[in-house]
Scaffold this active site. Structure first.
Site, mmCIF file in Angstrom:
data_model
loop_
_atom_site.group_PDB
_atom_site.id
_atom_site.type_symbol
_atom_site.label_atom_id
_atom_site.label_comp_id
_atom_site.label_asym_id
_atom_site.label_seq_id
_atom_site.Cartn_x
_atom_site.Cartn_y
_atom_site.Cartn_z
ATOM 1 N N GLY A 46 0.840 -1.196 0.128
ATOM 2 C CA GLY A 46 0.111 -0.127 0.016
ATOM 3 C C GLY A 46 0.855 1.395 0.240
ATOM 4 O O GLY A 46 1.827 1.270 0.379
ATOM 5 N N GLN A 51 3.255 9.962 1.167
ATOM 6 C CA GLN A 51 4.660 9.180 1.062
ATOM 7 C C GLN A 51 5.237 9.542 -0.117
ATOM 8 O O GLN A 51 6.425 9.278 0.035
ATOM 9 C CB GLN A 51 4.282 7.548 1.139
ATOM 10 C CG GLN A 51 3.736 6.996 2.625
ATOM 11 C CD GLN A 51 3.649 5.831 2.504
ATOM 12 O OE1 GLN A 51 2.365 5.195 2.137
ATOM 13 N NE2 GLN A 51 4.582 4.916 3.094
ATOM 14 N N CYS A 88 6.144 -0.428 7.256
ATOM 15 C CA CYS A 88 5.527 0.981 6.325
ATOM 16 C C CYS A 88 6.778 1.242 5.381
ATOM 17 O O CYS A 88 8.172 1.101 5.921
ATOM 18 C CB CYS A 88 5.479 1.978 7.233
ATOM 19 S SG CYS A 88 4.958 3.442 6.302
ATOM 20 N N HIS A 134 -2.334 7.686 7.093
ATOM 21 C CA HIS A 134 -1.318 8.354 6.341
ATOM 22 C C HIS A 134 -1.900 9.663 6.028
ATOM 23 O O HIS A 134 -1.345 10.661 6.086
ATOM 24 C CB HIS A 134 -0.547 7.599 5.196
ATOM 25 C CG HIS A 134 0.395 6.802 5.378
ATOM 26 N ND1 HIS A 134 1.587 7.256 6.064
ATOM 27 C CD2 HIS A 134 0.663 5.445 5.269
ATOM 28 C CE1 HIS A 134 2.326 6.443 6.388
ATOM 29 N NE2 HIS A 134 2.017 5.190 5.814
#
Ligand code: ZN
Length: 151
Positions: A46, A51, A88, A134
């Site tokens: 994901g 990000q 992550c 996020h």
């Protein structure tokens, strides 16, 4: 097709709240394509837009069952509980257990601007929760019991 740079923990953009997408224009479509490529190259399951440095409510997920694209996702239902290990792409080398719902239903828009709902159970529920966090500037390490840390 382009690979974007994945922002790492400590970059303050990861702590900001992303804005809703009002218009699905070419920039958003390119963002979705680039996020898919970036996630695949990094072998992640994901990726959320912040990000890659874009504060928009856009998420891509692929847990091995095909690509899921979510624009403006919201969790409209959750039930149960699970506690699984997460990692992550923005926090390499760290894994930790996080308490999440076992089942969630997400409502979002697809790239055509159509609203849809999708049920996630188990790993997919985790992915929905992790990526939507996020968009709100929350990292899994805020909630996790750290189980593994590489130096
Ligand atoms: Zn993450």
């Amino acid at each position: 097709m382009a690979i974007r740079v994945i922002r790492k923990d400590g970059d303050e953009i990861l702590r900001k709240k992303s804005r809703k997408v009002e218009v699905i224009d070419d920039r958003i479509l390119t963002l979705l394509d680039d996020m898919k490529d970036t996630m695949k190259k990094a072998e992640g399951v994901g990726l959320a837009a912040p990000q890659v440095g874009v504060l928009r409510r856009v998420v891509v997920i692929d847990i091995g069952e095909g690509l899921i694209e979510l624009i403006n996702p919201v969790i409209v239902f959750e039930s149960g509980e699970q506690m699984e290990e997460e990692g992550c792409l923005s926090i390499p080398g760290i894994r930790g257990k996080v308490k999440r719902p076992e089942k969630v239903i997400v409502r979002a828009m697809n790239r055509k601007g159509e609203t849809f709902e999708m049920t996630g159970i188990g790993l997919l529920a985790i992915a929905f929760c992790h990526e939507i966090d996020h968009l709100n500037g929350i990292l899994f390490t805020d909630k996790a019991i750290i189980t593994e840390k590489d130096d």
